[in-house]
Design a protein around this motif. Structure first.
Motif, PDB file in Angstrom:
ATOM      1  N   LEU A   5      61.503  89.975   4.979  1.00 29.87           N
ATOM      2  CA  LEU A   5      60.657  91.163   4.841  1.00 29.87           C
ATOM      3  C   LEU A   5      59.538  91.159   5.870  1.00 29.87           C
ATOM      4  O   LEU A   5      58.803  90.175   6.002  1.00 29.87           O
ATOM      5  CB  LEU A   5      60.044  91.238   3.439  1.00 29.87           C
ATOM      6  N   ALA A   6      59.402  92.267   6.585  1.00 33.24           N
ATOM      7  CA  ALA A   6      58.307  92.481   7.533  1.00 33.24           C
ATOM      8  C   ALA A   6      57.544  93.720   7.097  1.00 33.24           C
ATOM      9  O   ALA A   6      58.150  94.773   6.878  1.00 33.24           O
ATOM     10  CB  ALA A   6      58.858  92.661   8.952  1.00 33.24           C
ATOM     11  N   GLY A   7      56.223  93.609   6.972  1.00 37.78           N
ATOM     12  CA  GLY A   7      55.481  94.783   6.536  1.00 37.78           C
ATOM     13  C   GLY A   7      54.014  94.496   6.311  1.00 37.78           C
ATOM     14  O   GLY A   7      53.476  93.473   6.752  1.00 37.78           O
ATOM     15  N   ASP A   8      53.382  95.412   5.591  1.00 38.11           N
ATOM     16  CA  ASP A   8      51.944  95.344   5.340  1.00 38.11           C
ATOM     17  C   ASP A   8      51.670  94.920   3.900  1.00 38.11           C
ATOM     18  O   ASP A   8      52.543  94.380   3.222  1.00 38.11           O
ATOM     19  CB  ASP A   8      51.296  96.692   5.679  1.00 38.11           C
ATOM     20  N   ILE A  70      62.191  96.238   7.100  1.00 41.71           N
ATOM     21  CA  ILE A  70      60.994  96.523   7.893  1.00 41.71           C
ATOM     22  C   ILE A  70      60.280  97.741   7.338  1.00 41.71           C
ATOM     23  O   ILE A  70      60.851  98.844   7.295  1.00 41.71           O
ATOM     24  CB  ILE A  70      61.372  96.760   9.365  1.00 41.71           C
ATOM     25  N   GLN A  71      59.030  97.575   6.901  1.00 41.13           N
ATOM     26  CA  GLN A  71      58.231  98.705   6.414  1.00 41.13           C
ATOM     27  C   GLN A  71      56.794  98.609   6.931  1.00 41.13           C
ATOM     28  O   GLN A  71      56.018  97.763   6.498  1.00 41.13           O
ATOM     29  CB  GLN A  71      58.193  98.761   4.887  1.00 41.13           C
ATOM     30  N   CYS A 109      62.401 101.086   6.325  1.00 37.28           N
ATOM     31  CA  CYS A 109      61.816 101.759   5.162  1.00 37.28           C
ATOM     32  C   CYS A 109      60.692 102.685   5.623  1.00 37.28           C
ATOM     33  O   CYS A 109      59.900 102.307   6.490  1.00 37.28           O
ATOM     34  CB  CYS A 109      61.219 100.765   4.179  1.00 37.28           C
ATOM     35  N   THR A 110      60.614 103.856   5.029  1.00 40.03           N
ATOM     36  CA  THR A 110      59.412 104.663   5.202  1.00 40.03           C
ATOM     37  C   THR A 110      58.310 104.088   4.318  1.00 40.03           C
ATOM     38  O   THR A 110      58.575 103.318   3.389  1.00 40.03           O
ATOM     39  CB  THR A 110      59.667 106.133   4.820  1.00 40.03           C
TER      40      THR A 110
END
Length: 223
Positions: A5-8, A70-71, A109-110
């Motif tokens: 998982l890559a994201g904020d 990716i989000q 992902c949006t």
């Protein structure tokens, strides 16, 4: 197979002192029934994730047949130089290419929507960023999980009052980190994180069922 998982912060693992505030990435492992490696972190943009070496570290652990989810967008939109049709999508495109070069599968992902209501309707707060991700996923033939659409529906279906329970709202004295209380309509309460994770996890399982019989071609999986 491992999910990466890559994201904020809306994806990131919980900080122990902030629980039950947490990202949805903490809760997808039981749904996908596979190992999950969550490198998302608070404040991340597509730019910072690359610049600080987190993306390189993520890629180092990716093997052929893995899936990288990716989000980004919440923080990118705060930086005009990372415009939806500029640096933001340029970096997302590069991430997709990096994942495919390792024989793994990217999933875009949006952004999850903020719980901002105008009457009974949720206000769209991400401008062109969700559409930019949708268009990029279509262009690159990458699976898309539309979390903007899902969370908008979820909040509206529950309504302005009941949907509060999904986000980090704490009364004064309820949480030691926010003694004066907190009304955060971006970051999830564990209840909300589990709802989003269930949707993401089931979406990923559906993608696997759809794509599971497709063979690898060179360094890039057919998608």
């Amino acid at each position: 197979m491992t999910y990466h998982l890559a994201g904020d912060s809306t994806v990131a693992p919980a900080k122990p002192d902030e629980l039950p505030m947490t990202g949805w990435g903490s809760y997808i492992e039981p749904v996908v029934e596979a190992p999950v490696r969550n490198l998302a972190y608070g404040g991340a943009t597509t730019e910072s994730f690359l610049a600080d070496g987190t993306w390189a570290r993520l890629l180092d652990g990716v093997a052929a047949g893995d899936v990288v989810v990716i989000q980004f967008g919440h923080n990118d939109q705060k930086l005009p130089e990372l415009g939806a049709r500029g640096g933001y999508t340029v970096r997302l495109r590069g991430m997709v290419d990096d994942v495919r070069a390792r024989g793994a599968r990217p999933v875009l992902c949006t952004s999850v929507e903020r719980r901002w209501f105008d009457g009974d309707q949720v206000i769209a707060t991400h401008g062109d960023y969700p559409n930019a991700v949708r268009d990029l996923a279509h262009e690159l033939d990458v699976p898309l999980i539309d979390l903007t659409a899902f969370t908008t529906w979820l909040y509206e279906d529950l309504g302005p009052e009941a949907s509060v329970a999904l986000l980090s709202h704490f009364a004064p004295g309820e949480h030691p980190l926010w003694p004066d209380g907190l009304a955060d309509d971006t970051h999830f309460h564990e209840r909300g994180a589990r709802r989003i994770a269930a949707f993401v996890g089931r979406s990923l399982r559906a993608i696997e069922r759809r794509d599971g019989d497709r063979p690898a071609m060179g360094s890039q999986l057919v998608s």
